[in-house]
Design an enzyme around this catalytic site. Structure first.
Site, PDB file in Angstrom:
ATOM      1  CB  CYS A 112      -0.966  -0.013   1.177  1.00 52.65           C
ATOM      2  SG  CYS A 112      -1.936  -1.517   1.227  1.00 52.65           S
ATOM      3  CG  HIS A 248      -3.282   3.168   1.317  1.00 52.68           C
ATOM      4  ND1 HIS A 248      -3.891   2.613   0.214  1.00 52.68           N
ATOM      5  CD2 HIS A 248      -3.289   2.208   2.278  1.00 52.68           C
ATOM      6  CE1 HIS A 248      -4.246   1.376   0.507  1.00 52.68           C
ATOM      7  NE2 HIS A 248      -3.899   1.109   1.749  1.00 52.68           N
ATOM      8  CG  ASN A 278      -6.685  -1.261   1.101  1.00 47.58           C
ATOM      9  OD1 ASN A 278      -5.987  -0.987   0.133  1.00 47.58           O
ATOM     10  ND2 ASN A 278      -6.191  -1.517   2.301  1.00 47.58           N
TER      11      ASN A 278
HETATM   12  O1  UT7 Z   1      -3.771  -1.079   3.462  1.00 53.17           O
HETATM   13  C1  UT7 Z   1      -3.215  -1.288   4.724  1.00 53.17           C
HETATM   14  C2  UT7 Z   1      -3.646  -2.576   5.221  1.00 53.17           C
HETATM   15  N1  UT7 Z   1      -4.749  -2.739   6.046  1.00 53.17           N
HETATM   16  C3  UT7 Z   1      -5.347  -1.853   6.872  1.00 53.17           C
HETATM   17  O2  UT7 Z   1      -5.069  -0.687   6.876  1.00 53.17           O
HETATM   18  C4  UT7 Z   1      -6.379  -2.354   7.814  1.00 53.17           C
HETATM   19  C5  UT7 Z   1      -6.344  -1.615   9.126  1.00 53.17           C
HETATM   20  N2  UT7 Z   1      -7.309  -2.146  10.062  1.00 53.17           N
HETATM   21  C6  UT7 Z   1      -8.637  -1.936   9.940  1.00 53.17           C
HETATM   22  O3  UT7 Z   1      -9.092  -1.285   9.008  1.00 53.17           O
HETATM   23  C7  UT7 Z   1      -9.531  -2.461  11.024  1.00 53.17           C
HETATM   24  O4  UT7 Z   1      -8.749  -2.982  12.075  1.00 53.17           O
HETATM   25  C8  UT7 Z   1     -10.529  -3.561  10.527  1.00 53.17           C
HETATM   26  C9  UT7 Z   1     -11.581  -2.931   9.646  1.00 53.17           C
HETATM   27  C10 UT7 Z   1      -9.785  -4.649   9.776  1.00 53.17           C
HETATM   28  C11 UT7 Z   1     -11.239  -4.177  11.740  1.00 53.17           C
HETATM   29  O5  UT7 Z   1     -11.909  -3.172  12.472  1.00 53.17           O
HETATM   30  P1  UT7 Z   1     -11.764  -3.102  14.054  1.00 53.17           P
HETATM   31  O6  UT7 Z   1     -12.607  -1.996  14.513  1.00 53.17           O
HETATM   32  O7  UT7 Z   1     -10.286  -3.038  14.354  1.00 53.17           O
HETATM   33  O8  UT7 Z   1     -12.411  -4.453  14.508  1.00 53.17           O
HETATM   34  P2  UT7 Z   1     -11.741  -5.651  15.335  1.00 53.17           P
HETATM   35  O9  UT7 Z   1     -10.770  -6.399  14.497  1.00 53.17           O
HETATM   36  O10 UT7 Z   1     -11.266  -5.098  16.636  1.00 53.17           O
HETATM   37  O11 UT7 Z   1     -13.006  -6.557  15.599  1.00 53.17           O
HETATM   38  C12 UT7 Z   1     -14.125  -6.117  16.380  1.00 53.17           C
HETATM   39  C13 UT7 Z   1     -15.177  -7.177  16.327  1.00 53.17           C
HETATM   40  C14 UT7 Z   1     -14.671  -8.587  16.612  1.00 53.17           C
HETATM   41  O12 UT7 Z   1     -15.669  -9.270  17.332  1.00 53.17           O
HETATM   42  P3  UT7 Z   1     -15.566  -9.431  18.932  1.00 53.17           P
HETATM   43  O13 UT7 Z   1     -14.266 -10.116  19.178  1.00 53.17           O
HETATM   44  O14 UT7 Z   1     -15.615  -8.040  19.474  1.00 53.17           O
HETATM   45  O15 UT7 Z   1     -16.771 -10.246  19.244  1.00 53.17           O
HETATM   46  C15 UT7 Z   1     -14.523  -9.192  15.239  1.00 53.17           C
HETATM   47  O16 UT7 Z   1     -14.620 -10.594  15.255  1.00 53.17           O
HETATM   48  O17 UT7 Z   1     -15.756  -7.240  15.021  1.00 53.17           O
HETATM   49  C16 UT7 Z   1     -15.695  -8.573  14.517  1.00 53.17           C
HETATM   50  N3  UT7 Z   1     -15.519  -8.522  13.068  1.00 53.17           N
HETATM   51  C17 UT7 Z   1     -16.561  -8.427  12.217  1.00 53.17           C
HETATM   52  N4  UT7 Z   1     -17.890  -8.389  12.403  1.00 53.17           N
HETATM   53  C18 UT7 Z   1     -18.671  -8.276  11.318  1.00 53.17           C
HETATM   54  C19 UT7 Z   1     -14.370  -8.528  12.363  1.00 53.17           C
HETATM   55  N5  UT7 Z   1     -14.636  -8.433  11.052  1.00 53.17           N
HETATM   56  C20 UT7 Z   1     -15.979  -8.369  10.931  1.00 53.17           C
HETATM   57  C21 UT7 Z   1     -16.856  -8.259   9.832  1.00 53.17           C
HETATM   58  N6  UT7 Z   1     -18.186  -8.212  10.065  1.00 53.17           N
HETATM   59  N7  UT7 Z   1     -16.404  -8.196   8.560  1.00 53.17           N
END
Ligand code: UT7
Length: 321
Positions: A112, A248, A278
């Site tokens: 990225c 990005h 993304n």
């Molecule tokens: O290009 C550079 C590369 N990548 C990035 O920049 C990604 C950077 N990170 C992010 O954008 C975010 O961390 C994500 C969008 C990937 C995740 O968002 P988050 O607010 O950090 O969520 P989390 O991983 O802390 O998960 C929160 C909850 C979890 O459930 P519990 O453990 O609280 O019950 C996950 O299992 O959300 C759950 N979860 C989902 N629920 C519904 C994770 N993915 C999903 C989903 N739909 N797609």
């Protein structure tokens, strides 16, 4: 001499995958995806390939610059999703657009940060006097690398390509800062099939991307403001001197958090992640092309581009439009 962007182009696959479509294949929903990422839909390559998208974006950028393919002397493609291990995507673009006088190579692995790193590389070739007209392209077919059973990653990514013609001028501006931290690379990785022995390959071991989303999020919101300030300091500019911060497009919350940390109006941080998700190395040039074509970018404006991602890697560049 310094390079100036004198034309942009982009190419987006025609197939659209809505959040609701993904909710049919993994346990997710439109509300969660929009709230946590700002993404509503993404375009997924069906008939298109990384090189066809790259070539289409390149043609549009040349047209926008009023330049012929023969005038290009270097094609640089930033990608982590090349169609082939070799020949490189840049050579495929050369063949497709007829840029017979160009040298071609890909800048892989910067993910990225790829477009920013490739743009900086182009600037160095111009500063060294080796090339005058360079096509810098970010092109991705990430749908081939995504694990479509992992809701933590598959909702985030999309396919597409963006291109810029960078030409040597006497009145351009170029200041940049880039960094890498291999120690933290495990936060986001994708194994190559070349790593597997033949037995594992036969068993179809997965070679999809894996990511610790939270770790990448925290890294981005800390490092991107730092590298923007570092770059502006080199240029002798203040944050207020910047017309647009083209980041990005990984997550709308990352963009908003960077704006907040820099205490700059979020209006100066354009986004299009809602439409494309993304697209890794392609996200900055796609956004630049949109802004160029809809008239937001005007000659003389100061623009900061900032990329961040796998490696880990991050960097920023300040340019005069
Ligand atoms: O290009 C550079 C590369 N990548 C990035 O920049 C990604 C950077 N990170 C992010 O954008 C975010 O961390 C994500 C969008 C990937 C995740 O968002 P988050 O607010 O950090 O969520 P989390 O991983 O802390 O998960 C929160 C909850 C979890 O459930 P519990 O453990 O609280 O019950 C996950 O299992 O959300 C759950 N979860 C989902 N629920 C519904 C994770 N993915 C999903 C989903 N739909 N797609």
């Amino acid at each position: 001499m310094v390079g100036r962007i004198c034309g942009t182009g982009s190419s987006i696959p025609s197939k659209i995958v809505e959040n609701d479509d993904l909710a049919k294949i993994v346990d997710t929903n439109d509300e969660w995806i929009r709230e946590r990422t700002g993404i509503a839909r993404r375009h997924i390559a069906d008939t298109e390939t990384t090189s066809s998208l790259a070539a289409d974006a390149a043609k549009k950028a040349l047209e926008n610059a009023g330049m012929s393919a023969e005038e290009i002397d270097l094609i640089l493609v930033a990608t982590i999703s090349s169609d082939k291990v070799f020949p490189c995507t840049a050579c495929e673009v050369q063949k497709n657009i007829g840029a017979v006088n160009a040298t071609c190579f890909d800048l892989g692995g910067a993910a990225c940060s790829g477009f920013v790193f490739a743009y900086n590389t182009a600037q160095m070739y111009i500063a060294g006097g080796m090339y005058k007209n360079i096509l810098v392209i970010g092109a991705e077919n990430l749908s081939n690398l995504v694990d479509w059973t992992d809701r933590g990653t598959c909702i985030l990514f999309g396919d597409g390509a963006g291109a810029a013609v960078v030409s040597a001028v006497s009145d351009g501006m170029f200041f940049a800062s880039t960094h890498s931290d291999g120690e933290k690379g495990v936060a986001m990785e994708c194994e190559s099939r070349c790593q597997k022995n033949w037995k594992e390959k036969c068993q179809g071991n997965d070679t999809c991307m894996k990511m610790d989303g939270r770790a990448v999020f925290q890294f981005a919101v800390r490092k991107v403001p730092e590298v923007i300030k570092e770059t502006l300091e080199k240029a002798g500019l203040d944050l207020q001197d910047v017309d647009y911060f083209v980041l990005h497009q990984a997550n709308r919350r990352i963009v908003e958090s960077v704006a907040k940390r820099l205490k700059i109006d979020v209006e100066k941080f354009p986004t299009n992640i809602e439409q494309y998700g993304n697209t890794s190395a392609a996200s900055i040039p796609i956004l630049l092309d949109e802004m160029n074509r809809d008239g937001r970018l005007k000659k003389g404006q100061t623009i900061v581009m900032a990329g961040f991602g796998a490696g880990l890697s991050w960097g920023a560049t300040v340019i005069k439009w």
